[in-house]
Design a protein around this motif. Structure first.
Motif, mmCIF file in Angstrom:
data_model
loop_
_atom_site.group_PDB
_atom_site.id
_atom_site.type_symbol
_atom_site.label_atom_id
_atom_site.label_comp_id
_atom_site.label_asym_id
_atom_site.label_seq_id
_atom_site.Cartn_x
_atom_site.Cartn_y
_atom_site.Cartn_z
ATOM 1 N N ALA A 86 0.814 -1.209 0.000
ATOM 2 C CA ALA A 86 0.000 0.000 0.000
ATOM 3 C C ALA A 86 0.851 1.264 0.000
ATOM 4 N N THR A 87 2.078 1.167 0.488
ATOM 5 C CA THR A 87 2.943 2.345 0.580
ATOM 6 C C THR A 87 4.262 2.189 -0.156
ATOM 7 N N ASN A 88 4.592 1.002 -0.615
ATOM 8 C CA ASN A 88 5.921 0.737 -1.189
ATOM 9 C C ASN A 88 5.773 -0.136 -2.439
ATOM 10 N N ASN A 89 6.184 0.375 -3.582
ATOM 11 C CA ASN A 89 6.106 -0.406 -4.814
ATOM 12 C C ASN A 89 7.086 -1.562 -4.829
ATOM 13 N N PHE A 90 8.232 -1.393 -4.201
ATOM 14 C CA PHE A 90 9.311 -2.369 -4.344
ATOM 15 C C PHE A 90 9.937 -2.728 -2.990
ATOM 16 N N PRO A 91 9.184 -3.369 -2.097
ATOM 17 C CA PRO A 91 9.722 -3.656 -0.765
ATOM 18 C C PRO A 91 10.884 -4.637 -0.763
ATOM 19 N N GLU A 92 11.000 -5.484 -1.804
ATOM 20 C CA GLU A 92 12.151 -6.383 -1.856
ATOM 21 C C GLU A 92 13.442 -5.618 -2.148
ATOM 22 N N PHE A 93 13.336 -4.414 -2.749
ATOM 23 C CA PHE A 93 14.520 -3.569 -2.942
ATOM 24 C C PHE A 93 14.914 -2.922 -1.617
ATOM 25 N N THR A 94 13.959 -2.262 -0.978
ATOM 26 C CA THR A 94 14.272 -1.578 0.278
ATOM 27 C C THR A 94 14.636 -2.576 1.377
ATOM 28 N N GLY A 95 14.012 -3.751 1.368
ATOM 29 C CA GLY A 95 14.324 -4.762 2.375
ATOM 30 C C GLY A 95 15.740 -5.281 2.286
ATOM 31 N N ARG A 96 16.386 -5.056 1.135
ATOM 32 C CA ARG A 96 17.773 -5.488 0.957
ATOM 33 C C ARG A 96 18.763 -4.331 0.933
ATOM 34 N N GLN A 112 16.815 -0.295 23.816
ATOM 35 C CA GLN A 112 17.032 -1.696 23.440
ATOM 36 C C GLN A 112 17.344 -1.770 21.949
ATOM 37 N N PRO A 113 17.823 -2.907 21.453
ATOM 38 C CA PRO A 113 17.967 -3.069 20.005
ATOM 39 C C PRO A 113 16.602 -2.956 19.329
ATOM 40 N N ALA A 114 16.559 -2.238 18.216
ATOM 41 C CA ALA A 114 15.298 -1.970 17.525
ATOM 42 C C ALA A 114 14.685 -3.246 16.960
ATOM 43 N N VAL A 115 13.410 -3.151 16.631
ATOM 44 C CA VAL A 115 12.742 -4.234 15.900
ATOM 45 C C VAL A 115 13.439 -4.401 14.552
ATOM 46 N N THR A 116 13.545 -5.634 14.074
ATOM 47 C CA THR A 116 14.203 -5.898 12.787
ATOM 48 C C THR A 116 13.238 -5.583 11.645
ATOM 49 N N ILE A 117 12.892 -4.305 11.523
ATOM 50 C CA ILE A 117 11.880 -3.878 10.558
ATOM 51 C C ILE A 117 12.286 -4.245 9.136
ATOM 52 N N LYS A 118 13.547 -3.996 8.806
ATOM 53 C CA LYS A 118 14.031 -4.265 7.451
ATOM 54 C C LYS A 118 13.904 -5.746 7.107
ATOM 55 N N ASN A 119 14.245 -6.619 8.028
ATOM 56 C CA ASN A 119 14.128 -8.056 7.792
ATOM 57 C C ASN A 119 12.679 -8.489 7.639
ATOM 58 N N VAL A 120 11.794 -7.912 8.459
ATOM 59 C CA VAL A 120 10.376 -8.244 8.346
ATOM 60 C C VAL A 120 9.854 -7.837 6.971
ATOM 61 N N GLU A 121 10.231 -6.639 6.539
ATOM 62 C CA GLU A 121 9.814 -6.142 5.227
ATOM 63 C C GLU A 121 10.266 -7.083 4.120
ATOM 64 N N CYS A 122 11.525 -7.501 4.172
ATOM 65 C CA CYS A 122 12.061 -8.393 3.150
ATOM 66 C C CYS A 122 11.340 -9.735 3.155
ATOM 67 N N ALA A 123 11.041 -10.248 4.335
ATOM 68 C CA ALA A 123 10.343 -11.528 4.439
ATOM 69 C C ALA A 123 8.946 -11.444 3.842
ATOM 70 N N VAL A 124 8.239 -10.351 4.122
ATOM 71 C CA VAL A 124 6.897 -10.182 3.570
ATOM 72 C C VAL A 124 6.953 -10.087 2.056
ATOM 73 N N ALA A 125 7.899 -9.306 1.532
ATOM 74 C CA ALA A 125 8.017 -9.142 0.084
ATOM 75 C C ALA A 125 8.314 -10.460 -0.598
ATOM 76 N N ASP A 126 9.262 -11.215 -0.056
ATOM 77 C CA ASP A 126 9.624 -12.502 -0.670
ATOM 78 C C ASP A 126 8.477 -13.499 -0.575
#
Length: 495
Positions: A86-96, A112-126
């Motif tokens: 809904a907000t990102n055309n290419f989440p597999e690009f940004t996730g990597r 604390q260490p942040a949530v692994t947002i980037k990894n979650v994004e990549c997993a959803v895209a893939d």
């Protein structure tokens, strides 16, 4: 919020990388295949579903991060994919490729260490691609309006996809022989394998976007002629005018720009060349510039079999923790980070004289020295203070058979004549001037991405592409329902 105590009970766990000795022997992505999905649901559980999620504001796309974190924690992958797209055309690009400013703005990152947002994004895209949740979305009807997009990097592709889905007939013009811009030839395959790019291009073709590769606007086709054939034009050529290093000895052979070096290695991976004519194999390599492009050169030179690789960074060695006074949360802090390439260089000891991994910090180049044949052999450097002034008594030399300049970019390359032919006004720093509606000084011509913003991140480029698409749609039809996540004047959060 599937687990209200997840951030208390679950430690951060990142996508594991393959062993260094294994991954430097190929050009595949550095992460362990299949190792992300087993851990990602519990990592998404760490999201606190904050009342004011600063990750939204830290991300220029306005990604709905707490929403898709909750859906992933419940393993509702289809809904998560819908919210992500809904907000990102290419989440597999940004996730990597994105350095994840959203994680710097994560409320959990306060202590604390942040949530692994980037990894979650990549997993959803893939997972979306694997399960068929990213089908082509052609428009229900055509508007009868035409748009030319010049440049096929992330900004150009995002603009083209949004405008195509809005019903306009869009053609993307790319000067290289393949679509993708710097994601194709500037980003090494070990950071993002090109099948991710090919998949999106095929999706866009199925939606109706037309692609014209090997077509340099301004040279192969006149820019003014192109403008006369289309109802609107989007300039998204990127900032490819590289910065120089005006020091004695710069004219010696073997001193190359990073963006002349990286595309050749990518062409080897594409099968166009057996080996790169600039290969680092057996050479002492020095990379001048401490940014991401320099790190890409580092990982590439290691894989090519360089005798040694050293990266020079003019800034001082940063701390491992955020300076709360200078860079308070939720700004993106300048801290010591160990990229995959730097991890490889550290473990393989590619630069024995380095301060950390392969980098020499607070180092400035004074001059190059060559042999009788006019080829570079040595680089003389000096340590600098906080004001970049030389520190007396700190000069030294490094062996250098290949020097790669990764000093950034000042704006669009003007060699093709596009800027002059369209009559575009420029900012003093060399970028394309535009107004609050992304419009340039030429009627019907808009600008987006690094060509107008200056060199930036892939996530900002996609946000620019989405925003300029809304502006063009409004210009063509009088109104627009396309989202515009940023304005031309928005910048990352800073003190």
């Amino acid at each position: 919020m599937a687990d209200p105590k997840g951030f208390l009970t679950t430690p951060r766990q990142d996508w594991p990388r393959r062993p260094v000795e294994e991954r430097v022997g190929d050009w595949d992505e550095v992460y362990v295949p299949g190792a992300l999905l087993p851990i990602i649901s519990r990592q998404a559980d760490r999201c606190m579903d904050c009342g004011i999620p600063f990750c939204h504001d830290a991300c220029p796309l306005g990604n709905l991060i707490p929403e898709w974190n909750d859906l992933v924690s419940r393993e509702d992958w289809r809904a998560a994919a819908d919210r992500l797209h809904a907000t990102n055309n290419f989440p597999e690009f940004t996730g990597r490729l994105c350095p994840a400013p959203c994680e710097a703005g994560c409320v959990l990152a306060i202590n604390q260490p942040a949530v692994t947002i980037k990894n979650v994004e990549c997993a959803v895209a893939d997972r979306a691609w694997a399960d068929g949740f990213a089908p082509p979305r052609p428009p229900d009807r055509l508007s009868g309006r035409t748009v030319a997009v010049i440049g096929s990097g992330p900004a150009g592709l995002a603009a083209a996809q949004q405008l195509t889905r809005a019903g306009h007939t869009v053609a993307v013009f790319e000067k290289d022989d393949r679509i993708g811009g710097l994601m194709r030839y500037g980003i090494p395959a070990f950071k993002m394998e090109k099948h991710h790019l090919e998949r999106r291009i095929e999706q866009m073709r199925a939606e109706g976007t037309k692609f014209r590769a090997s077509t340099a606007v301004g040279r192969d086709i006149g820019a003014a002629e192109l403008r006369s054939r289309y109802d609107a034009v989007v300039v998204a050529t990127g900032a490819t005018a590289w910065r120089e290093l005006p020091v004695p000895g710069r004219e010696l052979a073997g001193i190359e720009q990073a963006m002349a070096y990286l595309p050749l290695a990518n062409r080897v991976c594409e099968g166009d060349l057996e080996s790169s004519p600039m290969s680092a194999a057996g050479k002492h390599v020095v990379i001048v510039g401490g940014g991401d492009t320099g790190a890409d050169c580092l990982g590439t030179a290691v894989r090519e079999g360089a005798a040694s690789v050293t990266q020079l960074d003019i800034y001082a060695l940063p701390d491992t923790e955020r300076d709360d006074d200078a860079e308070p949360w939720p700004t993106y802090p300048k801290v010591y980070r160990l990229s995959a390439a730097h991890e490889e260089a550290r473990d393989l000891r590619t630069a024995p004289a380095a301060d950390a991994d392969a980098r020499l910090f607070a180092a400035s180049t004074l001059r190059f020295t060559g042999d009788e044949a006019g080829h570079v052999r040595w680089l003389r450097l000096v340590e600098v203070d906080a004001r970049r002034g030389p520190v007396p008594g700190t000069e030294r030399i490094l062996p250098a058979d290949l020097v790669l300049l990764a000093l950034g970019f000042s704006g669009p390359d003007r060699a093709d004549g596009l800027v002059e032919q369209l009559g575009l006004d420029l900012e003093p720093r060399g970028t394309v001037r535009r107004d609050a509606g992304f419009a340039t000084s030429a009627p019907g011509v808009f600008a987006a991405g690094d060509a107008a913003r200056g060199q930036s991140l892939v996530v900002w480029a996609i946000a620019e592409g989405r925003a300029v698409a809304a502006a063009v749609d409004r210009y063509l039809t009088g109104s627009s329902r396309l989202p515009a996540p940023i304005s031309p004047y928005d910048r990352p959060m800073a003190v």
